[in-house]
Enzyme design. Structure first.
Site, PDB file in Angstrom:
ATOM      1  N   ASP A 185      23.180 -56.907 -26.057  1.00  0.00           N
ATOM      2  CA  ASP A 185      24.045 -57.693 -25.168  1.00  0.00           C
ATOM      3  C   ASP A 185      23.409 -59.014 -24.749  1.00  0.00           C
ATOM      4  O   ASP A 185      24.089 -59.902 -24.243  1.00  0.00           O
ATOM      5  CB  ASP A 185      24.428 -56.879 -23.931  1.00  0.00           C
ATOM      6  CG  ASP A 185      25.413 -55.772 -24.271  1.00  0.00           C
ATOM      7  OD1 ASP A 185      26.218 -55.951 -25.211  1.00  0.00           O
ATOM      8  OD2 ASP A 185      25.392 -54.733 -23.600  1.00  0.00           O
ATOM      9  N   LYS A 226      31.446 -56.319 -30.403  1.00  0.00           N
ATOM     10  CA  LYS A 226      31.525 -56.276 -28.944  1.00  0.00           C
ATOM     11  C   LYS A 226      32.880 -56.839 -28.505  1.00  0.00           C
ATOM     12  O   LYS A 226      33.829 -56.819 -29.270  1.00  0.00           O
ATOM     13  CB  LYS A 226      30.347 -57.054 -28.335  1.00  0.00           C
ATOM     14  CG  LYS A 226      29.000 -56.427 -28.622  1.00  0.00           C
ATOM     15  CD  LYS A 226      28.857 -55.118 -27.879  1.00  0.00           C
ATOM     16  CE  LYS A 226      27.472 -54.536 -27.961  1.00  0.00           C
ATOM     17  NZ  LYS A 226      27.296 -53.449 -27.018  1.00  0.00           N
ATOM     18  N   ARG A 256      29.912 -62.188 -21.662  1.00  0.00           N
ATOM     19  CA  ARG A 256      28.554 -62.572 -22.072  1.00  0.00           C
ATOM     20  C   ARG A 256      28.540 -63.961 -22.717  1.00  0.00           C
ATOM     21  O   ARG A 256      27.603 -64.725 -22.521  1.00  0.00           O
ATOM     22  CB  ARG A 256      27.961 -61.552 -23.047  1.00  0.00           C
ATOM     23  CG  ARG A 256      27.802 -60.169 -22.474  1.00  0.00           C
ATOM     24  CD  ARG A 256      26.506 -60.033 -21.730  1.00  0.00           C
ATOM     25  NE  ARG A 256      26.342 -58.665 -21.248  1.00  0.00           N
ATOM     26  CZ  ARG A 256      25.204 -58.138 -20.906  1.00  0.00           C
ATOM     27  NH1 ARG A 256      24.097 -58.847 -20.973  1.00  0.00           N
ATOM     28  NH2 ARG A 256      25.135 -56.909 -20.463  1.00  0.00           N
TER      29      ARG A 256
END
Length: 171
Positions: free
Chosen positions: A55, A82, A127
């Site tokens: 991540d 993701k 993110r």
């Protein structure tokens, strides 16, 4: 900057970024429940196996833009699955800002870059939006607009107020 209320003993993989950044030249003061980022010498590029901190790939790509030499992120193919294809999306958006970044099948190759403000997209991925926010704070010139940045609220509801307290200008 001091980050507080951290549990340095929990098994969260992203904490592997601390020793990695120290290897690259960053300096921290680490206490039982806080980390203080200290003024550091220049960061140096590194080869980063991202498997245990997948991540962190978007922010590692941004950090690579400011590190001397070359930063290579490997073993990160799962990042394509993701909230977005993080390898493709961070490459696309950082290129808009002037990054010398190359997408690989399982990672990235980043060379030191002089970033400039640009209109970029979050791609519905918190993110990506967070990493682009940090990149925007370090551009050499221009303003950056991050479309879709509200997705940050998913994991960091107070980000925008915290970010402005560090000097960011939000409109």
């Amino acid at each position: 900057i001091t980050l507080t209320s951290l549990d340095m003993e929990d098994p969260q993989g992203d904490k592997a970024i601390i020793p990695l950044l120290e290897q690259m030249g960053a300096s921290f003061k680490i206490d039982r429940d806080s980390i203080t980022v200290k003024k550091s010498k220049e960061l140096k590029g590194a080869r980063i196996d991202c498997n245990d901190m997948i991540d962190a790939l978007p922010i590692l790509a941004v950090i690579g833009c400011f590190a001397e030499g070359q930063t290579e992120i490997v073993n990160a193919a799962i990042a394509r699955k993701k909230e977005s294809d993080r390898i493709e999306k961070i490459t696309t958006e950082l290129k808009k800002m002037g990054a010398n970044i190359e997408e690989k099948s399982d990672g990235l190759l980043i060379r030191r870059s002089k970033l400039k403000g640009a209109k970029v997209q979050a791609h519905h991925d918190h993110r990506i939006a967070l990493a682009l926010s940090i990149a925007a704070m370090a551009v050499e010139s221009g303003e950056t607009t991050i479309e879709g940045a509200s997705c940050i609220k998913k994991t960091y509801p107070t980000f925008f107020s915290d970010f402005t307290s560090l000097g960011a200008f939000l409109s």
